[in-house]
Design a protein around this motif. Sequence first.
Motif, mmCIF file in Angstrom:
data_model
loop_
_atom_site.group_PDB
_atom_site.id
_atom_site.type_symbol
_atom_site.label_atom_id
_atom_site.label_comp_id
_atom_site.label_asym_id
_atom_site.label_seq_id
_atom_site.Cartn_x
_atom_site.Cartn_y
_atom_site.Cartn_z
ATOM 1 N N SER A 1 0.842 -1.136 0.016
ATOM 2 C CA SER A 1 0.050 -0.017 0.099
ATOM 3 C C SER A 1 0.910 1.342 -0.040
ATOM 4 C CB SER A 1 -1.002 0.030 1.301
ATOM 5 O OG SER A 1 -0.220 -0.107 2.416
ATOM 6 N N CYS A 2 2.173 1.041 0.298
ATOM 7 C CA CYS A 2 2.872 2.318 0.022
ATOM 8 C C CYS A 2 4.398 1.671 -0.199
ATOM 9 C CB CYS A 2 2.928 3.261 1.430
ATOM 10 S SG CYS A 2 3.530 2.392 2.914
ATOM 11 N N MET B 1 7.546 6.749 -0.855
ATOM 12 C CA MET B 1 6.397 7.113 -1.572
ATOM 13 C C MET B 1 4.841 6.570 -0.794
ATOM 14 S SD MET B 1 6.574 6.579 -5.726
ATOM 15 C CE MET B 1 7.699 7.674 -6.423
ATOM 16 N N SER B 2 4.226 7.512 -0.507
ATOM 17 C CA SER B 2 3.075 7.338 0.197
ATOM 18 C C SER B 2 1.834 6.832 -0.858
ATOM 19 C CB SER B 2 2.378 8.653 0.523
ATOM 20 O OG SER B 2 1.686 9.442 -0.395
ATOM 21 N N ARG B 3 0.845 6.252 -0.183
ATOM 22 C CA ARG B 3 -0.176 5.576 -0.980
ATOM 23 C C ARG B 3 -0.821 6.596 -1.956
ATOM 24 N NH1 ARG B 3 -5.933 4.891 -0.757
ATOM 25 N NH2 ARG B 3 -6.499 2.794 -1.047
ATOM 26 N N GLU B 4 -1.103 7.773 -1.443
ATOM 27 C CA GLU B 4 -1.580 8.553 -2.421
ATOM 28 C C GLU B 4 -0.889 8.965 -3.422
ATOM 29 O OE1 GLU B 4 -1.217 8.897 1.092
ATOM 30 O OE2 GLU B 4 -3.529 8.681 1.576
ATOM 31 N N LEU C 1 1.366 6.769 -5.018
ATOM 32 C CA LEU C 1 1.533 5.887 -6.051
ATOM 33 C C LEU C 1 0.048 5.942 -6.601
ATOM 34 C CD1 LEU C 1 2.801 3.207 -3.479
ATOM 35 C CD2 LEU C 1 4.199 4.086 -5.660
#
Length: 159
Positions: free
Chosen positions: A118-119, A123-126, A128
Amino acid sequence: MSFVNEYVSDEDALKYDLDNLWNKYCYWGLKMPEALTYYEVHQHDWCVDKERGYWLFNCGYLMSEESRSGYPEPSDKEVFILHVNGQNIEFILTSHGLGATDLYPTHFSYNLVSMTPSCLPNMSREILITILKEALNVFKCSGIRDLEGNEKSLIELDF
């Protein structure tokens, strides 16, 4: 540079082991590399941003054991692999058709079912998901295999 739909070079297909990546998810029909003979151009295709080293690869639909026929059938869940910073992120998406128009005879919406991992460490989930959306807006529904059809398609990303 931004994402573009392309056929994958033989070197990149080997480097990223795309045959086995496809075979991991595609449980029906021909396996790779034999399945490539089905296509007019006998190469893998992807949506790639060469400047950043990112790519999106469609692995097709997952099989569902819960079918009316009692036999495994393709589900409504489609697997996309987004390659970012040397790591593959598995996205499972569903899609459903929306009302067609004269301008866009193909109109559908993607929904996010899952994302693994999820990350990434940097890099954050957002971020990606933003990269995935960039790629899907170029890939549309068929990538390079149907550029004309993609011109007439409108996708919505409901995630």
